[in-house]
Design an enzyme around this catalytic site. Structure first.
Site, mmCIF file in Angstrom:
data_model
loop_
_atom_site.group_PDB
_atom_site.id
_atom_site.type_symbol
_atom_site.label_atom_id
_atom_site.label_comp_id
_atom_site.label_asym_id
_atom_site.label_seq_id
_atom_site.Cartn_x
_atom_site.Cartn_y
_atom_site.Cartn_z
ATOM 1 N N LYS A 172 0.870 -1.172 0.000
ATOM 2 C CA LYS A 172 0.000 0.000 0.000
ATOM 3 C C LYS A 172 0.914 1.231 0.000
ATOM 4 O O LYS A 172 1.528 1.578 1.007
ATOM 5 C CB LYS A 172 -0.901 -0.003 1.244
ATOM 6 C CG LYS A 172 -1.911 1.125 1.241
ATOM 7 C CD LYS A 172 -1.460 2.146 2.257
ATOM 8 C CE LYS A 172 -2.275 3.385 2.246
ATOM 9 N NZ LYS A 172 -1.728 4.414 1.359
ATOM 10 N N GLU A 248 10.020 1.322 10.388
ATOM 11 C CA GLU A 248 11.031 2.368 10.135
ATOM 12 C C GLU A 248 10.318 3.686 10.353
ATOM 13 O O GLU A 248 9.556 4.132 9.501
ATOM 14 C CB GLU A 248 11.559 2.275 8.699
ATOM 15 C CG GLU A 248 12.166 0.944 8.328
ATOM 16 C CD GLU A 248 13.525 0.704 8.953
ATOM 17 O OE1 GLU A 248 14.102 1.660 9.508
ATOM 18 O OE2 GLU A 248 13.999 -0.435 8.911
ATOM 19 N N CYS A 282 13.908 10.802 6.612
ATOM 20 C CA CYS A 282 13.881 10.409 8.030
ATOM 21 C C CYS A 282 15.259 10.447 8.656
ATOM 22 O O CYS A 282 15.380 10.619 9.858
ATOM 23 C CB CYS A 282 13.282 9.025 8.161
ATOM 24 S SG CYS A 282 14.144 7.850 7.119
ATOM 25 N N GLU A 382 10.891 16.437 14.781
ATOM 26 C CA GLU A 382 11.339 16.305 13.405
ATOM 27 C C GLU A 382 10.699 17.451 12.590
ATOM 28 O O GLU A 382 9.483 17.605 12.596
ATOM 29 C CB GLU A 382 10.820 14.952 12.909
ATOM 30 C CG GLU A 382 11.470 14.426 11.691
ATOM 31 C CD GLU A 382 10.898 13.059 11.319
ATOM 32 O OE1 GLU A 382 9.751 12.741 11.687
ATOM 33 O OE2 GLU A 382 11.605 12.325 10.631
HETATM 34 P P1 NAP Z 1 2.585 8.507 7.662
HETATM 35 O O1 NAP Z 1 1.480 9.451 7.746
HETATM 36 O O2 NAP Z 1 2.853 7.618 8.809
HETATM 37 O O3 NAP Z 1 2.304 7.666 6.322
HETATM 38 C C1 NAP Z 1 3.102 6.587 5.929
HETATM 39 C C2 NAP Z 1 2.224 5.503 5.314
HETATM 40 O O4 NAP Z 1 1.299 5.032 6.289
HETATM 41 C C3 NAP Z 1 1.375 5.994 4.148
HETATM 42 O O5 NAP Z 1 1.267 4.952 3.205
HETATM 43 C C4 NAP Z 1 0.047 6.270 4.801
HETATM 44 O O6 NAP Z 1 -1.046 6.189 3.915
HETATM 45 C C5 NAP Z 1 -0.022 5.137 5.789
HETATM 46 N N1 NAP Z 1 -0.946 5.358 6.886
HETATM 47 C C6 NAP Z 1 -1.404 6.531 7.400
HETATM 48 N N2 NAP Z 1 -2.262 6.307 8.422
HETATM 49 C C7 NAP Z 1 -2.357 4.970 8.556
HETATM 50 C C8 NAP Z 1 -3.081 4.111 9.431
HETATM 51 N N3 NAP Z 1 -3.873 4.586 10.393
HETATM 52 N N4 NAP Z 1 -2.929 2.779 9.285
HETATM 53 C C9 NAP Z 1 -2.130 2.287 8.339
HETATM 54 N N5 NAP Z 1 -1.418 3.035 7.472
HETATM 55 C C10 NAP Z 1 -1.518 4.359 7.577
HETATM 56 O O7 NAP Z 1 3.979 9.195 7.395
HETATM 57 P P2 NAP Z 1 4.312 10.376 6.391
HETATM 58 O O8 NAP Z 1 3.935 11.642 7.027
HETATM 59 O O9 NAP Z 1 3.793 10.059 5.050
HETATM 60 O O10 NAP Z 1 5.892 10.219 6.311
HETATM 61 C C11 NAP Z 1 6.747 10.965 7.088
HETATM 62 C C12 NAP Z 1 7.255 10.185 8.278
HETATM 63 O O11 NAP Z 1 7.850 8.961 7.871
HETATM 64 C C13 NAP Z 1 8.329 10.929 9.005
HETATM 65 O O12 NAP Z 1 8.141 10.841 10.397
HETATM 66 C C14 NAP Z 1 9.612 10.203 8.610
HETATM 67 O O13 NAP Z 1 10.651 10.331 9.521
HETATM 68 C C15 NAP Z 1 9.126 8.820 8.459
HETATM 69 N N6 NAP Z 1 10.013 8.079 7.580
HETATM 70 C C16 NAP Z 1 10.807 7.134 8.136
HETATM 71 C C17 NAP Z 1 11.694 6.450 7.353
HETATM 72 C C18 NAP Z 1 12.576 5.399 7.962
HETATM 73 O O14 NAP Z 1 13.138 4.620 7.225
HETATM 74 N N7 NAP Z 1 12.704 5.335 9.270
HETATM 75 C C19 NAP Z 1 11.771 6.699 5.981
HETATM 76 C C20 NAP Z 1 10.938 7.677 5.440
HETATM 77 C C21 NAP Z 1 10.052 8.363 6.261
HETATM 78 P P3 NAP Z 1 -1.711 7.540 3.336
HETATM 79 O O15 NAP Z 1 -0.653 8.163 2.524
HETATM 80 O O16 NAP Z 1 -2.853 7.036 2.536
HETATM 81 O O17 NAP Z 1 -2.118 8.371 4.515
#
Ligand code: NAP
Length: 479
Positions: A172, A248, A282, A382
């Site tokens: 997804k 992650e 990240c 962050e």
């Molecule tokens: P996010 O809101 O957590 O979204 C990531 C993924 O999760 C998307 O596919 C999103 O779908 C999905 N998602 C959202 N709500 C969900 C739920 N309740 N249940 C299941 N899946 C759900 O994160 P983001 O804002 O897009 O990304 C930024 C964050 O990711 C930052 O904190 C960054 O540090 C972290 N990140 C970490 C890494 C690592 O390797 N550690 C790498 C990259 C990013 P939708 O798009 O449809 O909402």
């Protein structure tokens, strides 16, 4: 451009026929209307993956490797098209998107080889009539939930080890960036990957899709990259079916520069770490800790380099800083700058929105803040934007204490020439990744992941494939 769900080897519309718009964050132009997958589509994808699992896990690892290598070859063939698509949906500069394509392919190439080395064990038994074996078996269907900031690489970083291990997969992608994942699925189809081995369900109702993934015994592993907040939700949900999770999550990386550092290398590293993807990674440096003796020189050089960055549409020639992914991202970066200023920090460059002709109002001037203290939001959260907050410190122990004073623990960076200090810092920093005089440590060959609130498990390296393997102990009575 592929815009439908990829299920059981075919592109199919969402069951209810709905679609949603994917927009270019730089211009707000609609890139495509994409199938609005939901719980029913997710269940169909899991069923297809479960049907494909017995044959895929029974293929020789060397055959699975051929499939992965072929997909990687097609990615290289289509690198320019994939990079352009990636830039369109997430806004990053084309040069960075091109790098992402080859980085993404490297996970398929690496795991094509690593899958051949899933060795078992024999254990000397205390009973001479027994032979004790440990086998490592693919765990079942693997689910992947990916973020928007690396729309291609976050898919292949999960797909490489899962498929190499013999698992089948349902993906997804983030709602902002489904097109890159669907493009990878199309290449997998072209490469002859058997139907159902890889499935992609785009959609905006992430909780419904994720619940469908987690609601079945077929899915035995979930790999999630995204925010700590959503990681916690998934961890709770995984309890019902007792599913293994790789998480992650968010980072809050300290970038520590000591008096004895090579300042040119430290500034070049700071630029690479902080401003890649407009600060939306990240592992990007989120707080700069600079020892007093080189603080002013470091700030001067960093300010000059940052002021020279070209802000613009990611697809325009020469752009180095693209837009923030959405309005909320822009507001958060602005709020961090405003909070820091209100508490006494000063911008040596940037500090405001950047107007880009013909584009949406979603760009931030790359910014350096000085006089930052741990009381400020940018030093505790962050930022996920092109803002570099700099804080001076006096002693190594101060830097270590400030660096570790956070619930996050993904990546940390240390710039110094002192070997003994390098040993102390790498042993005492509470982070999953430490870059020593190296601002770009991520690579397919090494285990990537965090500690504390930054996650569980590792992606990349020989450790990455372990996540998808179950141990099976066999006790064999031979006499
Ligand atoms: P996010 O809101 O957590 O979204 C990531 C993924 O999760 C998307 O596919 C999103 O779908 C999905 N998602 C959202 N709500 C969900 C739920 N309740 N249940 C299941 N899946 C759900 O994160 P983001 O804002 O897009 O990304 C930024 C964050 O990711 C930052 O904190 C960054 O540090 C972290 N990140 C970490 C890494 C690592 O390797 N550690 C790498 C990259 C990013 P939708 O798009 O449809 O909402």
């Amino acid at each position: 451009m592929h815009t439908a769900c990829f299920i059981d080897g075919a592109f199919v519309p969402a069951r209810d026929g709905r679609t949603f718009a994917v927009r270019n964050p730089a211009t707000d132009a609609i890139v495509a209307q994409v199938a609005e997958g939901g719980a029913g589509d997710a269940r169909a994808a899991v069923d297809a993956a479960a049907r494909a699992f017995p044959a895929w896990k029974s293929l020789a690892a060397i055959e699975r490797a051929r499939h992965l290598r072929r997909i990687a070859e097609l990615m290289h063939r289509d690198a320019e098209r994939l990079a352009d698509l990636c830039s369109q949906e997430c806004g990053k500069p084309l040069a960075e998107a091109r790098t992402e394509v080859s980085y993404a392919a490297s996970f398929l190439e690496w795991y094509a080889e690593e899958g051949k080395r899933v060795y078992g064990e024999t254990i000397p038994a205390s009973d001479p009539a027994k032979r004790l074996l440990v086998l490592r078996r693919p765990c079942g269907v693997a689910a992947a939930i990916t973020p928007w900031n690396f729309p291609i690489a976050m898919v292949t970083r999960k797909m490489g080890p899962a498929l190499a291990a013999g698992c089948t997969q349902v993906v997804k992608p983030a709602e902002q960036t489904p097109l890159s994942a669907l493009a990878i699925a199309a290449l997998a189809g072209e490469a002859g990957l058997p139907a159902g081995v890889l499935n992609v369900v785009p959609g905006t109702d992430a909780p419904a899709i994720a619940s469908a993934f987690l609601d079945t015994l077929h899915v035995r592993h979930v790999s999630f990259t995204g925010s700590t907040e959503v990681g916690r939700i998934l961890l709770r949900q995984s309890a019902e079916q007792v599913v293994r999770m790789s998480l992650e999550l968010g980072g809050h990386a300290p970038f520590i520069v000591f008096d004895d550092a090579d300042l040119d290398a430290a500034v070049a590293g700071a630029m690479a770490s902080k401003f890649r993807n407009a600060g939306q990674t990240c592992v990007c440096a989120n707080r700069f800790l600079v020892q007093r003796g080189v603080h002013d020189a470091f700030v001067d050089r960093l300010t000059a380099a940052v002021a020279a960055l070209k802000v613009g549409d990611g697809r325009a020639a020469g752009t180095q800083i693209g837009p923030l992914i959405d309005d909320a991202g822009l507001r958060k970066a602005e709020a961090h700058v405003a909070d820091a200023r209100a508490l006494g920090a000063r911008a040596t460059t940037g500090g405001a929105r950047a107007a880009v002709a013909g584009c949406a109002d979603r760009f931030m001037q790359p910014t350096v803040l000085v006089g930052v203290t741990p009381a400020m939001r940018c030093f505790r959260e962050e930022t996920f934007g092109p803002v570099a907050p700099v804080c001076a410190f006096d002693h190594e122990a101060d830097a270590l204490r400030i660096a570790n004073d956070t619930p996050y623990g993904l990546a940390a960076y240390v710039f110094t020439r002192d070997g003994a200090r390098i040993v102390r810092m790498t042993e005492e920093l509470q982070y999953g990744i430490v870059g020593v005089n190296d601002a770009l440590p991520a690579t397919a060959q090494a285990p990537f992941g965090g500690v504390k609130h930054s996650g569980l498990g590792r992606e990349g390296g020989r450790q990455g494939i372990e996540e998808y393997l179950d141990l099976r102990y066999v006790s064999w009575r031979v006499g």
